[in-house]
Scaffold this active site. Structure first.
Site, PDB file in Angstrom:
ATOM      1  N   ASP A  65     -57.734 -32.418  63.991  1.00  0.00           N
ATOM      2  CA  ASP A  65     -59.087 -32.817  63.597  1.00  0.00           C
ATOM      3  C   ASP A  65     -59.273 -34.266  64.047  1.00  0.00           C
ATOM      4  O   ASP A  65     -58.303 -34.938  64.421  1.00  0.00           O
ATOM      5  CB  ASP A  65     -59.233 -32.710  62.063  1.00  0.00           C
ATOM      6  CG  ASP A  65     -60.612 -33.155  61.572  1.00  0.00           C
ATOM      7  OD1 ASP A  65     -61.618 -32.838  62.236  1.00  0.00           O
ATOM      8  OD2 ASP A  65     -60.689 -33.840  60.533  1.00  0.00           O
ATOM      9  N   SER A  66     -60.514 -34.751  63.964  1.00  0.00           N
ATOM     10  CA  SER A  66     -60.755 -36.161  64.276  1.00  0.00           C
ATOM     11  C   SER A  66     -60.044 -37.069  63.279  1.00  0.00           C
ATOM     12  O   SER A  66     -59.802 -38.233  63.565  1.00  0.00           O
ATOM     13  CB  SER A  66     -62.257 -36.458  64.213  1.00  0.00           C
ATOM     14  OG  SER A  66     -62.727 -36.247  62.891  1.00  0.00           O
ATOM     15  N   GLY A 123     -68.319 -37.054  65.405  1.00  0.00           N
ATOM     16  CA  GLY A 123     -69.670 -36.510  65.222  1.00  0.00           C
ATOM     17  C   GLY A 123     -70.704 -36.847  66.273  1.00  0.00           C
ATOM     18  O   GLY A 123     -71.493 -36.003  66.682  1.00  0.00           O
ATOM     19  N   CYS A 173     -61.748 -28.573  63.162  1.00  0.00           N
ATOM     20  CA  CYS A 173     -62.834 -29.541  63.276  1.00  0.00           C
ATOM     21  C   CYS A 173     -64.017 -28.805  63.903  1.00  0.00           C
ATOM     22  O   CYS A 173     -63.890 -28.273  65.013  1.00  0.00           O
ATOM     23  CB  CYS A 173     -62.379 -30.685  64.182  1.00  0.00           C
ATOM     24  SG  CYS A 173     -63.663 -31.874  64.581  1.00  0.00           S
ATOM     25  N   ASN A 174     -65.141 -28.746  63.178  1.00  0.00           N
ATOM     26  CA  ASN A 174     -66.304 -28.040  63.725  1.00  0.00           C
ATOM     27  C   ASN A 174     -66.825 -28.720  64.971  1.00  0.00           C
ATOM     28  O   ASN A 174     -67.248 -28.060  65.929  1.00  0.00           O
ATOM     29  CB  ASN A 174     -67.425 -27.985  62.684  1.00  0.00           C
ATOM     30  CG  ASN A 174     -67.034 -27.162  61.473  1.00  0.00           C
ATOM     31  OD1 ASN A 174     -66.235 -27.602  60.659  1.00  0.00           O
ATOM     32  ND2 ASN A 174     -67.582 -25.982  61.351  1.00  0.00           N
ATOM     33  N   THR A 175     -66.805 -30.064  64.979  1.00  0.00           N
ATOM     34  CA  THR A 175     -67.347 -30.807  66.112  1.00  0.00           C
ATOM     35  C   THR A 175     -66.500 -30.577  67.359  1.00  0.00           C
ATOM     36  O   THR A 175     -67.037 -30.341  68.456  1.00  0.00           O
ATOM     37  CB  THR A 175     -67.404 -32.316  65.782  1.00  0.00           C
ATOM     38  OG1 THR A 175     -67.951 -32.483  64.470  1.00  0.00           O
ATOM     39  CG2 THR A 175     -68.230 -33.073  66.785  1.00  0.00           C
ATOM     40  N   CYS A 208     -68.547 -28.982  58.328  1.00  0.00           N
ATOM     41  CA  CYS A 208     -67.647 -30.036  58.800  1.00  0.00           C
ATOM     42  C   CYS A 208     -66.448 -30.011  57.870  1.00  0.00           C
ATOM     43  O   CYS A 208     -66.610 -29.922  56.646  1.00  0.00           O
ATOM     44  CB  CYS A 208     -68.353 -31.393  58.730  1.00  0.00           C
ATOM     45  SG  CYS A 208     -67.228 -32.799  58.989  1.00  0.00           S
ATOM     46  N   THR A 209     -65.255 -30.090  58.447  1.00  0.00           N
ATOM     47  CA  THR A 209     -64.054 -29.909  57.626  1.00  0.00           C
ATOM     48  C   THR A 209     -63.762 -31.099  56.709  1.00  0.00           C
ATOM     49  O   THR A 209     -62.919 -30.994  55.826  1.00  0.00           O
ATOM     50  CB  THR A 209     -62.841 -29.609  58.525  1.00  0.00           C
ATOM     51  OG1 THR A 209     -62.680 -30.676  59.476  1.00  0.00           O
ATOM     52  CG2 THR A 209     -63.018 -28.303  59.259  1.00  0.00           C
TER      53      THR A 209
HETATM   54  N1  DGL Z   1     -64.049 -32.908  60.545  1.00  0.00           N
HETATM   55  C1  DGL Z   1     -64.857 -32.863  61.676  1.00  0.00           C
HETATM   56  C2  DGL Z   1     -65.774 -31.687  61.763  1.00  0.00           C
HETATM   57  O1  DGL Z   1     -65.418 -30.669  61.222  1.00  0.00           O
HETATM   58  C3  DGL Z   1     -65.209 -34.104  62.401  1.00  0.00           C
HETATM   59  C4  DGL Z   1     -66.203 -34.998  61.820  1.00  0.00           C
HETATM   60  C5  DGL Z   1     -66.328 -36.253  62.638  1.00  0.00           C
HETATM   61  O2  DGL Z   1     -65.308 -36.750  63.105  1.00  0.00           O
HETATM   62  O3  DGL Z   1     -67.455 -36.699  62.825  1.00  0.00           O
HETATM   63  O4  DGL Z   1     -66.805 -31.711  62.352  1.00  0.00           O
END
Ligand code: DGL
Length: 306
Positions: free
Chosen positions: A8-9, A41, A71-73, A203-204
């Site tokens: 993830d980020s 994001g 991570c969704n992004t 978003c996770t």
């Molecule tokens: N946790 C991430 C997601 O699911 C990243 C959010 C981010 O870094 O902006 O999108």
């Protein structure tokens, strides 16, 4: 048991990791938080693809047998590229050699599991006919999410909002209290005002704020975290791939060591790592503080304590 690589980020993907761990406590785990570049994001798609490749290489080199993009992004930006480059049946020979090299000959293609925005279960649950989606700008503008949304937007109204400041709150460990509530309310209220009675966490990082989100939304609103469904899907894929039954060379118990990963300027930088128990390796490209802080929060409710 196989080794599952998760990234993830930042520390948000721990909300997915805990669900996977609940299902497969005996597997090996390497979690990579890309804190040096968090948040993702509003970063350009090409940049996220570059990071996803570097992290995949790192996870394979540390013994991962399958990769979860928690991570969704990053899923929105990179998963089709990753699947094409690391898993395509017509992959080019140099890439096959690259994967064989990185995985020490264990694999010549790689399976990736990504995040799914839970629009379908939300559409089935709503009574008002309005569902709200909270996610990053990158996820909401991505093709994957837009396609899913368009399938259901005939049946239900889908309203969206970026969780402004949510990732920063979670990374700093501020997951309750007045500041968290004010920040959550600013992005959630427009969805409630539009009549949403189901909120999808896209978003996770956001599940770490679920208590505040529930409190602001009130008891008549359901909140969906897609992590359990992702964990379930991972197990199905691992079963199909023979990863759960086929004996793989046992991964050694993890030990913190000196590791590095590739940076955007081509240099390599040290990866911070620590080992909370012998089948889990936690890594981060930047400050390890957020992961150290949130790992106990995420795993507090585990039936098999760590
Ligand atoms: N946790 C991430 C997601 O699911 C990243 C959010 C981010 O870094 O902006 O999108």
């Amino acid at each position: 048991m196989p080794t599952i690589g998760i990234f993830d980020s930042g520390a948000g993907g721990l909300s997915v990791f805990r669900e996977i761990y609940r299902t497969l406590p005996e597997a090996g785990y390497i979690y990579f938080a890309d804190n040096a570049f968090c948040p993702y994001g509003d970063k350009p798609r090409d940049f996220i693809i570059f990071r996803a490749r570097s992290i995949t290489d790192f996870l394979l080199s540390q013994g991962a047998d399958i990769i979860v993009v928690a991570c969704n992004t990053a899923t929105a930006a990179s998963i089709s590229t990753l699947r094409e480059e690391y898993s395509s049946p017509d992959r080019s020979v140099p890439m096959r050699e690259h994967i064989l090299d990185l995985s020490a000959g264990r694999h010549d293609c790689v399976r990736f599991i990504g995040m799914e925005p839970a629009v379908k279960p939300a559409a089935m649950l709503t009574k008002t006919g309005v569902i709200g989606v909270l996610a990053t700008a990158g996820t909401l503008s991505g093709q994957k999410y837009r396609r899913t949304r368009d399938v259901y937007s005939g049946e239900v109204e889908v309203v969206e909002h970026v969780g402004e400041g949510f990732v920063e709150l979670v990374e700093s460990g501020c997951v309750s209290g007045a500041v968290a509530e004010k920040t959550v309310r600013a992005s959630l209220q427009p969805l409630l005002d539009a009549g949403a009675d189901v909120i999808v966490l896209g978003c996770t990082h956001y599940p770490f704020l679920i208590d505040v989100i529930r409190q602001v939304a009130g008891p008549s609103v359901s909140v969906i975290d897609p992590a359990p469904a992702v964990a379930h899907h991972l197990v199905e894929v691992m079963q199909d791939e023979g990863l759960l039954h086929q004996p793989l060379p046992a991964s050694p118990a993890f030990m913190p060591g000196s590791m590095s990963c590739c940076m955007p300027d081509g240099s390599s930088a040290a990866v911070h790592s620590f080992v909370p128990c012998d089948n889990i390796l936690l890594c981060s490209s930047g400050s390890p503080d957020a992961v150290k802080r949130l790992f106990p929060v995420a795993f507090r409710k585990q039936s098999r304590p760590i």
